[in-house]
Design a protein around this motif. Structure first.
Motif, PDB file in Angstrom:
ATOM      1  N   UNK A 129       0.839  -1.190   0.000  1.00 16.90           N
ATOM      2  CA  UNK A 129       0.000   0.000   0.000  1.00 16.90           C
ATOM      3  C   UNK A 129       0.878   1.246   0.000  1.00 16.90           C
ATOM      4  N   UNK A 130       0.674   2.096  -1.001  1.00 15.31           N
ATOM      5  CA  UNK A 130       1.407   3.360  -1.090  1.00 15.31           C
ATOM      6  C   UNK A 130       0.470   4.461  -0.614  1.00 15.31           C
ATOM      7  N   UNK A 131       0.707   4.935   0.591  1.00 13.71           N
ATOM      8  CA  UNK A 131      -0.174   5.931   1.206  1.00 13.71           C
ATOM      9  C   UNK A 131       0.444   7.316   1.059  1.00 13.71           C
ATOM     10  N   UNK A 132      -0.314   8.232   0.501  1.00 15.07           N
ATOM     11  CA  UNK A 132       0.171   9.598   0.281  1.00 15.07           C
ATOM     12  C   UNK A 132      -0.811  10.584   0.917  1.00 15.07           C
ATOM     13  N   UNK A 133      -0.327  11.430   1.811  1.00 18.09           N
ATOM     14  CA  UNK A 133      -1.218  12.446   2.395  1.00 18.09           C
ATOM     15  C   UNK A 133      -1.583  13.497   1.361  1.00 18.09           C
ATOM     16  N   UNK A 137      -2.963   5.147  -2.516  1.00 13.36           N
ATOM     17  CA  UNK A 137      -4.047   5.435  -1.583  1.00 13.36           C
ATOM     18  C   UNK A 137      -3.828   6.832  -1.027  1.00 13.36           C
ATOM     19  N   UNK A 138      -4.732   7.731  -1.352  1.00 14.65           N
ATOM     20  CA  UNK A 138      -4.632   9.101  -0.858  1.00 14.65           C
ATOM     21  C   UNK A 138      -5.338   9.212   0.486  1.00 14.65           C
ATOM     22  N   UNK A 139      -4.661   9.855   1.414  1.00 11.11           N
ATOM     23  CA  UNK A 139      -5.290  10.202   2.687  1.00 11.11           C
ATOM     24  C   UNK A 139      -5.716  11.660   2.575  1.00 11.11           C
ATOM     25  N   UNK A 140      -6.983  11.871   2.173  1.00 13.62           N
ATOM     26  CA  UNK A 140      -7.472  13.224   1.935  1.00 13.62           C
ATOM     27  C   UNK A 140      -8.086  13.743   3.231  1.00 13.62           C
ATOM     28  N   UNK A 141      -7.225  14.319   4.042  1.00 13.97           N
ATOM     29  CA  UNK A 141      -7.650  14.899   5.316  1.00 13.97           C
ATOM     30  C   UNK A 141      -8.482  13.903   6.125  1.00 13.97           C
ATOM     31  N   UNK A 154      -9.725  10.899   5.010  1.00 14.49           N
ATOM     32  CA  UNK A 154     -10.534   9.978   4.216  1.00 14.49           C
ATOM     33  C   UNK A 154      -9.672   9.350   3.125  1.00 14.49           C
ATOM     34  N   UNK A 155      -9.645   8.008   3.062  1.00 17.04           N
ATOM     35  CA  UNK A 155      -8.790   7.320   2.101  1.00 17.04           C
ATOM     36  C   UNK A 155      -9.512   7.093   0.779  1.00 17.04           C
ATOM     37  N   UNK A 156      -8.732   7.231  -0.314  1.00 12.92           N
ATOM     38  CA  UNK A 156      -9.275   7.039  -1.657  1.00 12.92           C
ATOM     39  C   UNK A 156      -8.218   6.361  -2.530  1.00 12.92           C
ATOM     40  N   UNK A 157      -8.563   5.206  -3.143  1.00 11.84           N
ATOM     41  CA  UNK A 157      -7.636   4.526  -4.045  1.00 11.84           C
ATOM     42  C   UNK A 157      -7.688   5.169  -5.425  1.00 11.84           C
ATOM     43  N   UNK A 158      -6.501   5.384  -6.012  1.00 12.75           N
ATOM     44  CA  UNK A 158      -6.421   6.032  -7.322  1.00 12.75           C
ATOM     45  C   UNK A 158      -5.276   5.425  -8.131  1.00 12.75           C
ATOM     46  N   UNK A 159      -5.365   5.618  -9.444  1.00 12.32           N
ATOM     47  CA  UNK A 159      -4.281   5.269 -10.365  1.00 12.32           C
ATOM     48  C   UNK A 159      -3.866   6.516 -11.132  1.00 12.32           C
ATOM     49  N   UNK A 160      -2.547   6.701 -11.374  1.00 11.94           N
ATOM     50  CA  UNK A 160      -2.121   7.826 -12.209  1.00 11.94           C
ATOM     51  C   UNK A 160      -2.726   7.703 -13.609  1.00 11.94           C
ATOM     52  N   UNK A 161      -3.305   8.768 -14.083  1.00 10.99           N
ATOM     53  CA  UNK A 161      -3.900   8.783 -15.422  1.00 10.99           C
ATOM     54  C   UNK A 161      -3.067   9.614 -16.374  1.00 10.99           C
ATOM     55  N   UNK A 171      -6.696  -5.868 -15.968  1.00 12.21           N
ATOM     56  CA  UNK A 171      -6.482  -6.600 -14.718  1.00 12.21           C
ATOM     57  C   UNK A 171      -7.172  -5.851 -13.589  1.00 12.21           C
ATOM     58  N   UNK A 172      -7.280  -6.517 -12.441  1.00  9.89           N
ATOM     59  CA  UNK A 172      -7.875  -5.853 -11.281  1.00  9.89           C
ATOM     60  C   UNK A 172      -6.983  -4.702 -10.827  1.00  9.89           C
ATOM     61  N   UNK A 173      -7.615  -3.609 -10.473  1.00  7.16           N
ATOM     62  CA  UNK A 173      -6.877  -2.409 -10.086  1.00  7.16           C
ATOM     63  C   UNK A 173      -5.938  -2.660  -8.915  1.00  7.16           C
ATOM     64  N   UNK A 174      -6.305  -3.582  -8.044  1.00  7.72           N
ATOM     65  CA  UNK A 174      -5.470  -3.860  -6.871  1.00  7.72           C
ATOM     66  C   UNK A 174      -4.432  -4.936  -7.149  1.00  7.72           C
ATOM     67  N   UNK A 175      -4.363  -5.425  -8.402  1.00 15.51           N
ATOM     68  CA  UNK A 175      -3.411  -6.497  -8.713  1.00 15.51           C
ATOM     69  C   UNK A 175      -2.874  -6.316 -10.132  1.00 15.51           C
ATOM     70  N   UNK A 176      -2.376  -5.128 -10.414  1.00 17.71           N
ATOM     71  CA  UNK A 176      -1.881  -4.819 -11.748  1.00 17.71           C
ATOM     72  C   UNK A 176      -0.487  -5.386 -11.964  1.00 17.71           C
TER      73      UNK A 176
END
Length: 210
Positions: free
Chosen positions: A5-9, A63-67, A69-76, A130-135
């Motif tokens: 898990x890559x967590x970024x504030x 995984x962004x920690x937005x103040x 609240x966590x949100x999974x994202x992929x670079x677009x 593929x599944x977003x959590x298993x690329x």
């Protein structure tokens, strides 16, 4: 595979415009926008260095920690400074666990072709679902012992479990051929060298005639 898990504030942006973006970058932050799944785009600021390291893999699941609240994202889409390669702006796509997405991954080549042959990789990346959590980080083709005239097709690609190549089976990924010999002929440098070597002899003959 996307495992750790890559967590970024992240913090919400309160200012917009080029001036605000420049100030944010001077403060060590990179502007970003998060969108997808019918939600309103959310404008954020991310820590520049941490984000730079995270997106070295363009398919990294973040995984962004937005103040709080966590949100999974992929670079677009990633915008970089053309000289320093610093991040200028990042577009991030919202993904959910179990959701399948399509991304481009590198093609790795294993093995060696038959003696006196060479291979040409026609596609350095291919699209896979593929599944977003298993690329997957990459897919593989094997060229061991292949003879001149043979082709490696999309159907020959070895994919991790759960990943599907988004190409027709007969799409050519690599070709095997005999090496081509190129006759470069006599170059200008060769002609100049021959002329230089012949000059002393010519001068000597002229001296003898005198």
């Amino acid at each position: 595979m996307s495992a750790n898990k890559i967590l970024i504030p992240a913090e919400k942006r309160t200012e917009s415009g080029k001036g605000a973006a420049r100030r944010a970058r001077r403060d060590g932050k990179v502007p970003a926008v998060v969108y997808g799944h019918g939600t309103e785009p959310q404008h954020l600021l991310l820590p520049a260095h941490q984000t730079f390291l995270a997106v070295r893999n363009p398919n990294a699941l973040l995984t962004l920690d937005i103040e709080g609240e966590e949100q999974m994202v992929l670079p677009k889409e990633i915008q970089r400074d053309v000289i320093r390669e610093d991040l200028l702006h990042v577009d991030l796509l919202i993904v959910r666990r179990g959701e399948k997405v399509i991304v481009d991954v590198a093609v790795n080549v294993e093995g060696e072709p038959a003696p006196n042959t060479v291979f040409n990789l026609e596609e350095v990346t291919v699209s896979v679902e593929a599944e977003a959590t298993n690329l997957p980080d990459s897919v593989t083709i094997n060229i061991e012992g292949r003879e001149a005239g043979e082709h490696v097709y999309a159907a020959d690609i070895i994919t991790p479990e759960g990943a599907t190549v988004q190409l027709e089976d007969d799409y050519v990924i690599a070709t095997i051929s005999e090496p081509v010999e190129v006759d470069l002929g006599e170059t200008d440098e060769d002609e100049a060298a021959e002329a230089a070597e012949g000059a002393p002899a010519a001068e000597a003959e002229e001296a003898d005639e005198e």
